[in-house]
Design an enzyme around this catalytic site. Structure first.
Site, PDB file in Angstrom:
ATOM      1  N   HIS A  45       0.824  -1.066   0.109  1.00  0.00           N
ATOM      2  CA  HIS A  45      -0.022  -0.189   0.279  1.00  0.00           C
ATOM      3  C   HIS A  45       0.808   0.706   0.059  1.00  0.00           C
ATOM      4  CE1 HIS A  45      -2.826   3.200   1.033  1.00  0.00           C
ATOM      5  NE2 HIS A  45      -3.346   2.451   0.379  1.00  0.00           N
ATOM      6  N   ARG A  46       2.139   1.474   0.666  1.00  0.00           N
ATOM      7  CA  ARG A  46       2.826   2.560   1.075  1.00  0.00           C
ATOM      8  C   ARG A  46       2.318   3.525   1.330  1.00  0.00           C
ATOM      9  NH1 ARG A  46       6.560   3.161  -3.445  1.00  0.00           N
ATOM     10  NH2 ARG A  46       5.643   3.721  -4.904  1.00  0.00           N
ATOM     11  N   ASP A  47       0.403   4.054   2.165  1.00  0.00           N
ATOM     12  CA  ASP A  47       0.594   5.539   2.590  1.00  0.00           C
ATOM     13  C   ASP A  47      -0.442   4.705   3.343  1.00  0.00           C
ATOM     14  OD1 ASP A  47       0.098   8.027   2.751  1.00  0.00           O
ATOM     15  OD2 ASP A  47      -0.874   7.968   1.241  1.00  0.00           O
ATOM     16  N   LEU A  48      -0.616   4.197   4.502  1.00  0.00           N
ATOM     17  CA  LEU A  48      -1.209   3.434   5.556  1.00  0.00           C
ATOM     18  C   LEU A  48      -1.440   4.611   6.655  1.00  0.00           C
ATOM     19  CD1 LEU A  48      -1.102  -0.886   5.999  1.00  0.00           C
ATOM     20  CD2 LEU A  48      -3.363   1.033   5.089  1.00  0.00           C
ATOM     21  N   ASN A  52      -7.023   7.292   5.890  1.00  0.00           N
ATOM     22  CA  ASN A  52      -7.003   6.184   4.897  1.00  0.00           C
ATOM     23  C   ASN A  52      -8.164   5.151   5.075  1.00  0.00           C
ATOM     24  OD1 ASN A  52      -5.588   7.910   2.509  1.00  0.00           O
ATOM     25  ND2 ASN A  52      -3.658   6.589   2.758  1.00  0.00           N
TER      26      ASN A  52
END
Length: 215
Positions: A45-48, A52
């Site tokens: 995912h890289r943007d938890l 979000n």
């Protein structure tokens, strides 16, 4: 895509009359299962982050949904070296970006008082294993799911809504200010682009008129 109507995580927590570590443990268990599913399918995912994490609907027992895959990658994409994510979140604080990034790279953080004074040692141990800079020592999703704070009974049931809501309100205010600032900057940029476009169009028309007279 599925329609998600339950709102953001922070808003739901602030609106609740009570909140405990047990509630947080149940929430994070859902997130870990979702992340484990993504990893099993080769998705990173890289943007938890809290923004979000959305509730599926308004029900009290609504499930959590992970959103915003704009920065996500698949494992077969190769080495992921792009700077991404949202660095200005707890537990890292500094007005200077260089110092902030240095803290993140070194994993330098503290369980600040008074927010963490009433939090269990088990919760702190769980977080410490997730915040480990060494990927060989950092918990996988499966290891995290097996931790007593998630799978056992070590999460406190004491109501900590007062301190949690107070901290979240500050984060929400800061985030909303950033949203307003970014929206204003975006509008200003669009106006500049529009002016530039109009200027170019006028210039083209003038050149065309001049050419017509010369002919």
């Amino acid at each position: 895509m599925e329609l998600v109507t339950g709102g953001e995580l922070f808003d739901r927590i602030v609106a609740k009359g009570s909140y405990t570590e047990k509630d947080a443990s149940h929430l994070i268990r859902q997130v870990l299962h979702a992340v484990a599913f993504m990893h099993e399918n080769g998705v990173v995912h890289r943007d938890l982050k809290p923004e979000n994490l959305l509730y599926f609907n308004q029900d009290e027992d609504s499930k959590i949904m992970i959103s915003d895959f704009g920065l996500s990658k698949t494992e077969d994409s190769g080495v992921m070296a792009t700077a991404c994510g949202t660095p200005g979140y707890p537990p890292f604080y500094d007005e200077n970006d260089a110092n902030l990034f240095a803290q993140i790279i070194k994993g330098e953080y503290e369980f600040d008082a008074p927010y963490w004074d009433q939090i269990s040692d088990s919760a702190k141990d769980f977080i410490s294993h997730l915040m480990c800079c060494d990927p060989e020592q950092r918990f996988t999703c499966q290891q995290a799911l097996a931790h007593p704070w998630i799978s056992g009974n070590t999460a406190y049931t004491k109501d900590i809504h007062g301190s949690v809501a107070s901290h979240l309100k500050k984060s929400l205010a800061k985030r909303n200010w950033k949203k307003a600032y970014n929206a204003t900057a975006a509008i200003r940029q669009l106006q500049m682009l529009r002016l530039s476009s109009n200027s170019n169009r006028i210039g083209q028309q003038q050149r065309a008129t001049t050419s017509a007279f010369q002919v």
